[in-house]
Design a protein around this motif. Structure first.
Motif, PDB file in Angstrom:
ATOM      1  N   ALA A  58       0.143  -4.003  -3.286  1.00  0.00           N
ATOM      2  CA  ALA A  58      -0.120  -4.200  -1.859  1.00  0.00           C
ATOM      3  C   ALA A  58      -1.611  -4.201  -1.564  1.00  0.00           C
ATOM      4  CB  ALA A  58       0.578  -3.111  -1.044  1.00  0.00           C
ATOM      5  N   CYS A  71       3.934  -6.030  -8.310  1.00  0.00           N
ATOM      6  CA  CYS A  71       2.993  -6.415  -7.266  1.00  0.00           C
ATOM      7  C   CYS A  71       2.041  -5.277  -6.932  1.00  0.00           C
ATOM      8  CB  CYS A  71       3.729  -6.838  -5.997  1.00  0.00           C
ATOM      9  SG  CYS A  71       4.573  -5.481  -5.153  1.00  0.00           S
ATOM     10  N   LEU A 128       2.569 -10.618  -4.569  1.00  0.00           N
ATOM     11  CA  LEU A 128       3.219 -10.527  -3.257  1.00  0.00           C
ATOM     12  C   LEU A 128       3.988 -11.795  -2.899  1.00  0.00           C
ATOM     13  CD1 LEU A 128       0.756  -8.629  -0.884  1.00  0.00           C
ATOM     14  CD2 LEU A 128       2.915  -7.833  -1.855  1.00  0.00           C
TER      15      LEU A 128
END
Length: 356
Positions: free
Chosen positions: A179, A177, A185
């Protein structure tokens, strides 16, 4: 701000334990712990509680009996506005590492966790040996380990790196993932379904605080840039339980430099199932997996089905776990002798004071 106990991660087994509590106490979940104080989340709102006399006695006998982040606790509200934390309910799961400094005692990092997310930044390149160590710690806790690779936006071959990590993490999901961009996410957020509790473990600079902020949709935690030498800076300074707006509970932890194992038996076997299966196939039950005839581990090394790197990592962790087990046994024997000496001294004192 008040929340329901279910929003704090209450499951059916813990709910049964709470139903047996007397009416004059209040249940809650420990959010953070300072010296002699705990922040506890209750349906009345967050409160600060000091240790009760009974809890202080329990901690003196066993430091692991003290409250930690994630514990379900029993509180008593007094007429003079004091609030005391009376006791900690039995833990369903617990992340325990060897205390820093070489003690044979364990340090409880977090309790009652459903999923342990081992957060690893893809920049710099993941340290596979360190991930294996985290996995052994996570499996031993009783919670489900997941490896979360962050900062995918900073590399061109995130999926290839994830495959390398997955080979060293059998039985654990590996998620990728970012952020910053939001890629991946949703898969991480799915770990929180059903108001689950997810503890984030990892080194400084892995992106744990950024991940919490991304999951929450707001800036809950401060973040810092990685140093020029590639090492992370400590952002989180204490373990803290955070209730996310969309449901679920996250326990953020400071970056761990030391990940000492404490008598890791089941956890080590679960982190290295490939080596464990081979070791069980050796000709001799007490095989040292070095030069013994009929050693399945050495045979796998020779034909290339078991990488030497993984074997070396397993051997090192096995030796460390065995060493901590010996130290713990020695400590327990020493404490038993001291308790026997105290009881004998007390008996002699009481015997002498009896009337003739």
């Amino acid at each position: 701000m008040s929340v329901t106990l279910q929003a704090l991660g209450l499951d059916e087994s813990m709910a049964d334990a709470l139903r047996s509590l007397p009416d004059d106490v209040v249940p809650g979940r420990v959010s953070r712990v300072d010296k002699g104080l705990a922040t506890v989340l209750t349906e009345r709102g967050p409160v600060r509680a000091t240790w009760s006399g009974g809890l202080l006695t329990a901690v003196a006998n066993d430091p692991q009996a003290g409250p930690c982040t994630g514990d379900w606790a029993v509180l008593r509200f007094w007429s003079d506005d004091r609030i005391t934390l009376e006791s900690v309910l039995p833990r369903r799961t617990a992340i325990v590492r060897a205390e820093v400094g070489g003690s044979s005692r364990g340090q409880v990092l977090a309790a009652n966790v459903d999923v342990i997310a081992i957060v690893v930044g893809l920049v710099p390149e993941p340290n596979i040996v360190r991930i294996e160590r985290f996995l052994a710690l996570a499996w031993e806790s009783g919670a489900r380990p997941v490896v979360v690779l962050t900062k995918s936006d900073l590399v061109s071959d995130a999926d290839g790196l994830a495959e390398d990590v997955a080979m060293a993490a059998p039985g654990a999901d590996v998620l990728v993932c970012s952020a910053q961009t939001g890629d991946g996410l949703e898969a991480v957020r799915a770990l929180l379904d059903g108001n689950a509790t997810v503890a984030l473990l990892g080194s400084s600079g892995a992106g744990k605080s950024s991940l919490v902020n991304a999951l929450a949709g707001v800036e809950l935690l401060d973040v810092q840039e990685i140093r020029e030498d590639g090492k992370g800076r400590h952002t989180s300074v204490r373990r803290e339980l955070i209730v996310l707006p969309e449901g679920g509970v996250v326990i953020d932890t400071p970056g761990l430099r030391g990940i000492g194992l404490q008598e890791s038996g089941e956890g080590l076997a679960a982190a290295f199932p490939d080596v464990t299966v081979l070791a069980a196939s050796c000709r001799f039950k007490d095989c040292g997996h070095v030069t013994e005839p009929g050693c399945a581990v050495q045979a796998a090394l020779e034909d290339g089905s078991l990488p030497y790197r993984r074997y070396d990592s397993w051997v090192k962790l096995q030796r460390e776990a065995a060493y901590m087990a010996r130290r713990s046994d020695a400590r327990l024997r020493s404490e038993a002798r001291k308790e026997w000496a105290r009881d004998t001294k007390a008996y002699r004192r009481d015997f002498k004071s009896r009337p003739k």
